[in-house]
Design a protein around this motif. Structure first.
Motif, short mmCIF file in Angstrom:
data_model
loop_
_atom_site.label_atom_id
_atom_site.label_comp_id
_atom_site.label_asym_id
_atom_site.label_seq_id
_atom_site.Cartn_x
_atom_site.Cartn_y
_atom_site.Cartn_z
N ILE A 1 4.49 78.99 33.63
CA ILE A 1 5.87 78.60 33.35
C ILE A 1 6.65 79.87 33.06
O ILE A 1 6.07 80.91 32.71
N GLY A 2 7.97 79.79 33.21
CA GLY A 2 8.77 80.98 32.93
C GLY A 2 10.25 80.72 33.04
O GLY A 2 10.71 79.60 33.25
N ILE A 3 10.99 81.80 32.90
CA ILE A 3 12.45 81.78 32.99
C ILE A 3 12.87 83.00 33.80
O ILE A 3 12.16 84.02 33.82
N PHE A 4 14.02 82.92 34.50
CA PHE A 4 14.44 84.06 35.32
C PHE A 4 15.96 84.20 35.30
O PHE A 4 16.70 83.24 35.07
N VAL B 1 14.77 78.21 35.52
CA VAL B 1 13.42 78.11 34.98
C VAL B 1 12.45 77.94 36.15
O VAL B 1 12.85 77.58 37.27
N LEU B 2 11.17 78.20 35.90
CA LEU B 2 10.18 78.08 36.96
C LEU B 2 8.88 77.52 36.41
O LEU B 2 8.59 77.59 35.22
N GLY B 3 8.10 76.96 37.31
CA GLY B 3 6.77 76.49 37.00
C GLY B 3 5.93 76.58 38.26
O GLY B 3 6.46 76.71 39.37
N GLY B 4 4.63 76.51 38.10
CA GLY B 4 3.79 76.59 39.29
C GLY B 4 2.32 76.71 38.95
O GLY B 4 1.89 76.50 37.81
N ALA B 5 1.55 77.05 39.96
CA ALA B 5 0.10 77.19 39.84
C ALA B 5 -0.36 78.23 40.84
O ALA B 5 0.38 78.66 41.72
N GLY B 6 -1.63 78.62 40.68
CA GLY B 6 -2.16 79.61 41.61
C GLY B 6 -3.64 79.81 41.41
O GLY B 6 -4.29 79.14 40.59
N LEU B 7 -4.18 80.77 42.17
CA LEU B 7 -5.60 81.11 42.10
C LEU B 7 -5.77 82.61 42.12
O LEU B 7 -5.09 83.31 42.89
N TYR B 8 -6.66 83.12 41.28
CA TYR B 8 -7.13 84.50 41.38
C TYR B 8 -8.54 84.47 41.96
O TYR B 8 -9.36 83.61 41.60
N TYR C 1 7.84 77.01 41.77
CA TYR C 1 9.06 76.24 42.01
C TYR C 1 10.11 76.75 41.04
O TYR C 1 9.94 76.64 39.83
N LYS C 2 11.18 77.31 41.59
CA LYS C 2 12.27 77.86 40.78
C LYS C 2 13.44 76.89 40.79
O LYS C 2 13.95 76.53 41.86
N HIS C 3 13.88 76.47 39.62
CA HIS C 3 14.98 75.51 39.48
C HIS C 3 16.19 76.22 38.89
O HIS C 3 16.15 76.67 37.74
N GLY C 4 17.26 76.34 39.67
CA GLY C 4 18.48 76.98 39.19
C GLY C 4 19.20 76.11 38.18
O GLY C 4 19.35 74.90 38.37
N MET C 5 19.70 76.74 37.11
CA MET C 5 20.35 76.01 36.02
C MET C 5 21.85 76.28 35.97
O MET C 5 22.54 75.72 35.11
N SER C 6 22.37 77.11 36.86
CA SER C 6 23.81 77.40 36.86
C SER C 6 24.31 77.53 38.29
O SER C 6 23.52 77.67 39.24
N ASN D 1 14.16 76.82 44.70
CA ASN D 1 13.35 77.52 45.70
C ASN D 1 11.88 77.22 45.47
O ASN D 1 11.42 77.12 44.34
N ILE D 2 11.15 77.09 46.57
CA ILE D 2 9.69 77.08 46.54
C ILE D 2 9.22 78.39 47.15
O ILE D 2 9.52 78.69 48.30
N ASN D 3 8.49 79.18 46.35
CA ASN D 3 7.94 80.46 46.81
C ASN D 3 6.43 80.34 46.95
O ASN D 3 5.73 80.02 45.97
#
Length: 293
Positions: A165-168, A214-221, A236-241, A269-271
């Motif tokens: 999770i995060g913020i950008f 804000v963003l959320g997602g998953a991944g693999l190392y 998945y990045k969700h714009g708030m403004s 956006n989906i990255n």
């Protein structure tokens, strides 16, 4: 005297060898290694594709119909259909399965919408009308500064899934807009289909200087034996403004002349990306910090 010195040296070496081979010494070294591996700095790069969706919060138009409902000429957005791109530099600190990451990202987003207008002479049964179809494609570049927290599962295996999770904060870099006008003209004595040459303009000023989300997602190392991590990541990045500049909405004469005005938009956006990370702390040249089992 020489023989005595040789015997003494041999005894000292034997004693030193016994100390090195003692189980207590091994256990102490293993504990120090495990403590060292509880935290790590990583530096890496990844890149991939970007899919974009926009949600209009307020709609705008240069033209307003008088003889039919305005919803018939409203914009229809084609979401997640155009492929953009992104590239990310990543600086990461790992501590006991948690990762704190700074991920500066160059993101190229693409999205499009269509709308339609009709002109008629208003006479009952008359076929004197013109139908115009508009297709607008936007390409916009942003510099994103995300702060991300990840949690890794199965921390002692080579394959390590994680959630994040995060913020950008995003800063506008540049943008272009392409408008294609086509239609059917039945007001000139026949039915004539036409399509004009696309109009391409610089649209940097039509977009807001910055927006956040804000963003959320998953991944693999996947941990290689040489202390390098391969990374598959989905965010998945969700714009708030609003990403559109309200004060410059009608500033481009060429776009206003073909009846275009951008709505207020929130952008998602989906990255999807692949990359690798390199550790910045090592125990020794032969130690495989990610392949201990």
């Amino acid at each position: 005297m020489l023989l005595c010195l040789l015997l003494a040296a041999n005894g000292a070496l034997a004693q030193s060898s016994k100390k090195k081979k003692s189980p207590a010494a091994y256990n102490k070294q293993n504990k120090e290694n495990e403590k060292f591996l509880e935290k790590q700095w990583w530096l890496g790069i990844r890149g991939g594709v970007t899919l974009t969706k926009v949600d209009p919060t307020t709609t705008f138009s240069v033209l307003s119909p008088t003889n039919y409902d305005a919803s018939e000429s409203g914009k229809k957005y084609d979401n997640f259909s155009l492929v953009g791109s992104h590239i990310t530099m990543e600086a990461t600190f790992y501590f006991k399965q948690f990762t704190f990451s700074l991920q500066p990202t160059f993101q190229h987003s693409r999205f499009a919408y269509t709308n339609q207008y009709r002109w008629t002479d208003g006479a009952e049964g008359s076929n004197n009308n013109v139908e115009l179809n508009y297709k607008q494609e936007q390409k916009v570049d942003h510099l994103l500064i995300p702060l991300v927290v990840k949690y890794e599962f199965m921390a002692t295996t080579r394959l390590r899934p994680y959630l994040q999770i995060g913020i950008f904060q995003a800063f506008r870099i540049g943008a272009t807009k392409e408008v294609t006008v086509s239609g059917i003209d039945q007001a000139s004595g026949g039915q004539n289909q036409f399509e004009d040459e696309p109009i391409t303009v610089g649209a940097r000023d039509l977009f807001a200087k910055k927006y956040w989300g804000v963003l959320g997602g998953a991944g693999l190392y996947y941990n290689l034996g040489n202390n390098v991590r391969l990374n598959f990541d989905v965010q998945y990045k969700h714009g708030m403004s609003n990403i559109v500049s309200a004060e410059n909405r009608y500033s481009n004469d060429r776009l206003a002349g073909v009846g275009d005005a951008m709505d207020d938009l929130d952008m998602d956006n989906i990255n999807i990306s692949l990359g690798c990370l390199f550790p910045l702390r090592f125990l020794e040249s032969g130690f495989k910090s990610l392949n201990r089992k």
